[in-house]
Design an enzyme around this catalytic site. Structure first.
Site, PDB file in Angstrom:
ATOM      1  N   LYS A 194       2.790  10.910 -37.272  1.00  0.00           N
ATOM      2  CA  LYS A 194       3.533  12.035 -37.841  1.00  0.00           C
ATOM      3  C   LYS A 194       2.611  13.250 -37.926  1.00  0.00           C
ATOM      4  O   LYS A 194       1.688  13.287 -38.731  1.00  0.00           O
ATOM      5  CB  LYS A 194       4.055  11.704 -39.244  1.00  0.00           C
ATOM      6  CG  LYS A 194       5.139  12.689 -39.665  1.00  0.00           C
ATOM      7  CD  LYS A 194       5.265  12.882 -41.144  1.00  0.00           C
ATOM      8  CE  LYS A 194       4.443  14.003 -41.668  1.00  0.00           C
ATOM      9  NZ  LYS A 194       4.847  15.365 -41.330  1.00  0.00           N
ATOM     10  N   GLU A 268      -9.137  10.259 -44.972  1.00  0.00           N
ATOM     11  CA  GLU A 268     -10.180  11.269 -44.774  1.00  0.00           C
ATOM     12  C   GLU A 268      -9.668  12.503 -45.489  1.00  0.00           C
ATOM     13  O   GLU A 268      -8.705  13.131 -45.040  1.00  0.00           O
ATOM     14  CB  GLU A 268     -10.374  11.477 -43.264  1.00  0.00           C
ATOM     15  CG  GLU A 268     -11.705  12.124 -42.941  1.00  0.00           C
ATOM     16  CD  GLU A 268     -11.571  13.618 -42.870  1.00  0.00           C
ATOM     17  OE1 GLU A 268     -11.846  14.263 -43.906  1.00  0.00           O
ATOM     18  OE2 GLU A 268     -11.182  14.136 -41.825  1.00  0.00           O
ATOM     19  N   CYS A 302     -12.434  20.304 -43.153  1.00  0.00           N
ATOM     20  CA  CYS A 302     -12.707  19.484 -44.342  1.00  0.00           C
ATOM     21  C   CYS A 302     -14.189  19.464 -44.684  1.00  0.00           C
ATOM     22  O   CYS A 302     -14.561  19.381 -45.845  1.00  0.00           O
ATOM     23  CB  CYS A 302     -12.176  18.069 -44.146  1.00  0.00           C
ATOM     24  SG  CYS A 302     -12.731  17.336 -42.613  1.00  0.00           S
ATOM     25  N   GLU A 401     -11.526  22.919 -53.577  1.00  0.00           N
ATOM     26  CA  GLU A 401     -11.455  23.170 -52.131  1.00  0.00           C
ATOM     27  C   GLU A 401     -10.505  24.337 -51.875  1.00  0.00           C
ATOM     28  O   GLU A 401      -9.324  24.271 -52.204  1.00  0.00           O
ATOM     29  CB  GLU A 401     -10.941  21.915 -51.419  1.00  0.00           C
ATOM     30  CG  GLU A 401     -10.926  22.071 -49.919  1.00  0.00           C
ATOM     31  CD  GLU A 401     -10.501  20.794 -49.187  1.00  0.00           C
ATOM     32  OE1 GLU A 401      -9.435  20.243 -49.528  1.00  0.00           O
ATOM     33  OE2 GLU A 401     -11.237  20.366 -48.279  1.00  0.00           O
TER      34      GLU A 401
HETATM   35  P1  NDP Z   1      -1.299  17.687 -47.476  1.00  0.00           P
HETATM   36  O1  NDP Z   1      -2.542  17.004 -47.791  1.00  0.00           O
HETATM   37  O2  NDP Z   1      -0.437  18.057 -48.621  1.00  0.00           O
HETATM   38  O3  NDP Z   1      -0.549  16.695 -46.486  1.00  0.00           O
HETATM   39  C1  NDP Z   1       0.698  16.967 -45.948  1.00  0.00           C
HETATM   40  C2  NDP Z   1       1.070  15.773 -45.092  1.00  0.00           C
HETATM   41  O4  NDP Z   1       1.153  14.620 -45.908  1.00  0.00           O
HETATM   42  C3  NDP Z   1       2.399  15.949 -44.437  1.00  0.00           C
HETATM   43  O5  NDP Z   1       2.347  15.326 -43.165  1.00  0.00           O
HETATM   44  C4  NDP Z   1       3.344  15.192 -45.355  1.00  0.00           C
HETATM   45  O6  NDP Z   1       4.438  14.665 -44.663  1.00  0.00           O
HETATM   46  C5  NDP Z   1       2.467  14.066 -45.829  1.00  0.00           C
HETATM   47  N1  NDP Z   1       2.838  13.598 -47.167  1.00  0.00           N
HETATM   48  C6  NDP Z   1       3.042  14.340 -48.270  1.00  0.00           C
HETATM   49  N2  NDP Z   1       3.369  13.539 -49.313  1.00  0.00           N
HETATM   50  C7  NDP Z   1       3.345  12.269 -48.851  1.00  0.00           C
HETATM   51  C8  NDP Z   1       3.561  10.989 -49.453  1.00  0.00           C
HETATM   52  N3  NDP Z   1       3.875  10.859 -50.744  1.00  0.00           N
HETATM   53  N4  NDP Z   1       3.436   9.905 -48.662  1.00  0.00           N
HETATM   54  C9  NDP Z   1       3.119  10.019 -47.361  1.00  0.00           C
HETATM   55  N5  NDP Z   1       2.909  11.198 -46.751  1.00  0.00           N
HETATM   56  C10 NDP Z   1       3.008  12.309 -47.489  1.00  0.00           C
HETATM   57  O7  NDP Z   1      -1.480  18.962 -46.612  1.00  0.00           O
HETATM   58  P2  NDP Z   1      -0.997  20.430 -46.852  1.00  0.00           P
HETATM   59  O8  NDP Z   1      -0.591  20.896 -45.541  1.00  0.00           O
HETATM   60  O9  NDP Z   1      -0.004  20.601 -47.941  1.00  0.00           O
HETATM   61  O10 NDP Z   1      -2.380  21.091 -47.292  1.00  0.00           O
HETATM   62  C11 NDP Z   1      -2.763  21.157 -48.652  1.00  0.00           C
HETATM   63  C12 NDP Z   1      -4.261  21.180 -48.754  1.00  0.00           C
HETATM   64  O11 NDP Z   1      -4.788  19.982 -48.221  1.00  0.00           O
HETATM   65  C13 NDP Z   1      -4.967  22.262 -47.956  1.00  0.00           C
HETATM   66  O12 NDP Z   1      -4.970  23.498 -48.571  1.00  0.00           O
HETATM   67  C14 NDP Z   1      -6.348  21.676 -47.848  1.00  0.00           C
HETATM   68  O13 NDP Z   1      -7.068  21.925 -49.029  1.00  0.00           O
HETATM   69  C15 NDP Z   1      -6.092  20.185 -47.741  1.00  0.00           C
HETATM   70  N6  NDP Z   1      -6.180  19.705 -46.361  1.00  0.00           N
HETATM   71  C16 NDP Z   1      -7.253  18.956 -46.026  1.00  0.00           C
HETATM   72  C17 NDP Z   1      -7.426  18.535 -44.731  1.00  0.00           C
HETATM   73  C18 NDP Z   1      -8.605  17.736 -44.315  1.00  0.00           C
HETATM   74  O14 NDP Z   1      -8.996  17.816 -43.162  1.00  0.00           O
HETATM   75  N7  NDP Z   1      -9.168  16.916 -45.170  1.00  0.00           N
HETATM   76  C19 NDP Z   1      -6.472  18.900 -43.685  1.00  0.00           C
HETATM   77  C20 NDP Z   1      -5.340  19.657 -44.141  1.00  0.00           C
HETATM   78  C21 NDP Z   1      -5.223  20.033 -45.443  1.00  0.00           C
HETATM   79  P3  NDP Z   1       5.944  14.975 -45.176  1.00  0.00           P
HETATM   80  O15 NDP Z   1       6.157  16.428 -44.997  1.00  0.00           O
HETATM   81  O16 NDP Z   1       6.820  14.150 -44.321  1.00  0.00           O
HETATM   82  O17 NDP Z   1       5.958  14.563 -46.609  1.00  0.00           O
END
Ligand code: NDP
Length: 498
Positions: A194, A268, A302, A401
């Site tokens: 996904k 991660e 990250c 972050e």
């Molecule tokens: P998120 O960490 O919030 O992840 C969003 C993803 O997680 C979507 O694919 C979503 O799918 C899925 N998701 C959300 N809730 C659930 C759940 N309960 N169970 C399973 N899957 C779930 O990313 P954001 O885009 O909202 O970014 C928020 C912050 O995350 C950023 O500002 C940054 O700080 C951090 N980030 C860190 C990253 C890294 O590399 N470590 C990468 C990207 C973001 P669905 O829409 O279907 O729920």
């Protein structure tokens, strides 16, 4: 063709029809017939309509993956044939590298020329690296000590874990997909991936290339979704493992979601990586590394070195050099080969970064450079490279972050205090140290709570070396043998030879 010409051709194709899900080797609409928009962050305009996978589509994809997993064509494929498939996929990515880089640029905003160099090249390398594993990943024969002189042969096998659910983020959409798909299929799993709703396009293209390479239908399924697809994958009873990259907050929800079926999970997650400069370091090289370490990919990395700890005695020189570097960086369209930074991925992310700048100023820190929208870029989600000084350890801009091009600089005098401050974080993903003193370098590296430590370099990654975090930065390690272990189970077999 140059990036602008490639973009024009891609835009024309994307405008013709919505992007469908890829399930069981076929491009199909979602069962509910719903779509969402993916937006070009350089303009704020809709780039493409994308079929919105929901719970029932995830179920369809998991069923297809299960069938493919059980099918002898995949389950019993010999190791060398699996290697060939991975190598073929790497070749196809290389063939289409320029187009993939521009597609990523349109969907995510990042400069196409840097994407080609780092992300697409990294994905090719990842598939080639994991192509080597099917022929090398096996069990052991173990010297057991049975009672009464029985003759026993004991050996272990490594078996693919089954159907893996992969949830990848928007910051490196193509390479995060490669980091997860490559070890999973090298181990013999079937996957449902996904992509993030902000950046689904390269993952869908990667799924098509896998079919062209000859992966059996259903082995690699790509289901973009928005709102409940991730949770549906996590809670699905027939998924054996979840691998997630994203925020620590969502990582915790995923662990809760997996608890009902006790799925194996690897995570991660976030980071707030310290970048440390000792006074004896090559200060100009260190300053350039600090700037690259935070501003590359618009700070949406990250491992970004978002906390600078520079020794008091050289702080003026280093901060001047970092500020000069930040001012020299060109922010602009990712299609322009002169751009160093493109826009942030979304309005939501722009608002988040901007709100942290206000928080920092409100806390008493001062922006040495940047802090808002660059002049002349009124459309899209562009943000200036920003450096905060006058920061203190308890400030939110030091602890949280931000995930944007924002560096927070602190100074230090005492090495034990420096280590305590660097470790005073819920995160433990990575850290950088700049010094020419060998023993200081290793002593500090040993004391830092981080999954990766770079000495006189920063942000180097390679599929051969483990990547992951201490503390709330995650569970497990991607890359290397450890990734193969994450996508497999060990079976112990006892044979009575008496
Ligand atoms: P998120 O960490 O919030 O992840 C969003 C993803 O997680 C979507 O694919 C979503 O799918 C899925 N998701 C959300 N809730 C659930 C759940 N309960 N169970 C399973 N899957 C779930 O990313 P954001 O885009 O909202 O970014 C928020 C912050 O995350 C950023 O500002 C940054 O700080 C951090 N980030 C860190 C990253 C890294 O590399 N470590 C990468 C990207 C973001 P669905 O829409 O279907 O729920």
């Amino acid at each position: 063709m140059n990036p602008t010409q490639i973009a024009e051709s891609l835009l024309a194709t994307l405008a013709k029809r919505p992007q469908q899900l890829l399930i069981d080797g076929k491009r199909i609409d979602s069962l509910a017939g719903e779509y969402f928009d993916t937006v070009n962050p350089a303009t704020g305009e809709t780039l493409a309509k994308v079929a919105c996978g929901a719970k029932e589509d995830i179920d369809l994809a998991v069923k297809a993956a299960r069938r493919a997993f059980e099918n002898p064509a995949w389950r019993r494929m010999n190791a060398m044939d699996r290697t060939k498939l991975l190598l073929k996929l790497a070749d196809l990515i290389e063939r289409d590298a320029d187009e993939l880089a521009v597609l990523e640029c349109l969907d995510n905003g990042k400069p196409a020329h840097l994407t080609r160099l780092v992300e697409i090249e990294g994905s090719i390398k990842t598939f080639r690296y994991f192509a080597g594993w099917p022929t090398k990943f096996g069990g052991e024969t173990l010297p057991v000590s049975p009672r009464g002189g029985a003759r026993i042969l004991n050996y272990t096998t490594r078996e693919p874990i089954g159907v893996a659910g992969l949830i990848v983020p928007w910051n490196y959409p193509m390479s995060m997909a490669a980091w997860k798909i490559a070890p999973a299929v090298a181990a013999g799993c079937a996957v449902v991936l996904k992509p993030a709703e902000q950046t689904p396009l390269t993952a869908l293209r990667l799924g098509e290339l896998a079919l062209e390479a000859g992966f059996p239908p259903g082995v690699i399924n790509i289901v973009p979704g928005f709102g409940d697809a991730g949770a549906a994958l996590v809670e699905h009873p027939d998924v054996n493992k979840i691998a997630f990259t994203g925020s620590t907050e969502v990582g915790k929800k995923i662990v809760q979601g997996c608890a009902g079926t006790l799925k194996k999970v690897s995570l991660e997650l976030g980071g707030k990586s310290p970048h440390i400069i000792l006074p004896d370091a090559d200060l100009d090289a260190a300053a350039a590394s600090v700037a690259n370490g935070i501003f590359f990919n618009q700070g949406q990395t990250c491992t970004a070195g978002s906390r600078l700890y520079v020794h008091q005695s050289c702080s003026e020189h280093v901060l001047e050099a970092v500020a000069a570097h930040a001012k020299r960086l060109k922010v602009g369209s990712g299609l322009d080969p002169a751009s160093d930074l493109g826009p942030l991925v979304s309005k939501e992310q722009w608002d988040r970064v901007s709100s942290y700048v206000s928080i920092g100023r409100g806390e008493g820190a001062k922006t040495l450079v940047g802090g808002g929208r660059p002049h002349g870029l009124e459309r899209g989600y562009f943000f200036e490279p920003t450096v905060f000084v006058n920061a203190a350890p308890r400030m939110r801009i030091v602890r949280e972050e931000i995930f944007g091009p924002v560096l927070t600089a602190l100074t230090w005098n005492d090495v034990d205090d420096l280590i305590a401050q660097a470790n005073d974080s819920p995160y433990g993903l990575a850290a950088g140290i700049w010094t020419n003193d060998l023993s200081s370098a290793h002593r500090i590296a040993e004391a830092l709570q981080a999954g990766t430590v770079w000495i006189n370099c920063f942000n180097l990654v390679d599929p051969a070396t483990p990547f992951g975090g201490f503390k709330q930065s995650g569970w497990g390690r991607e890359h290397g043998r450890q990734a193969m272990e994450m996508y497999s189970e060990t079976k112990s077999v006892w044979v009575n030879l008496t």
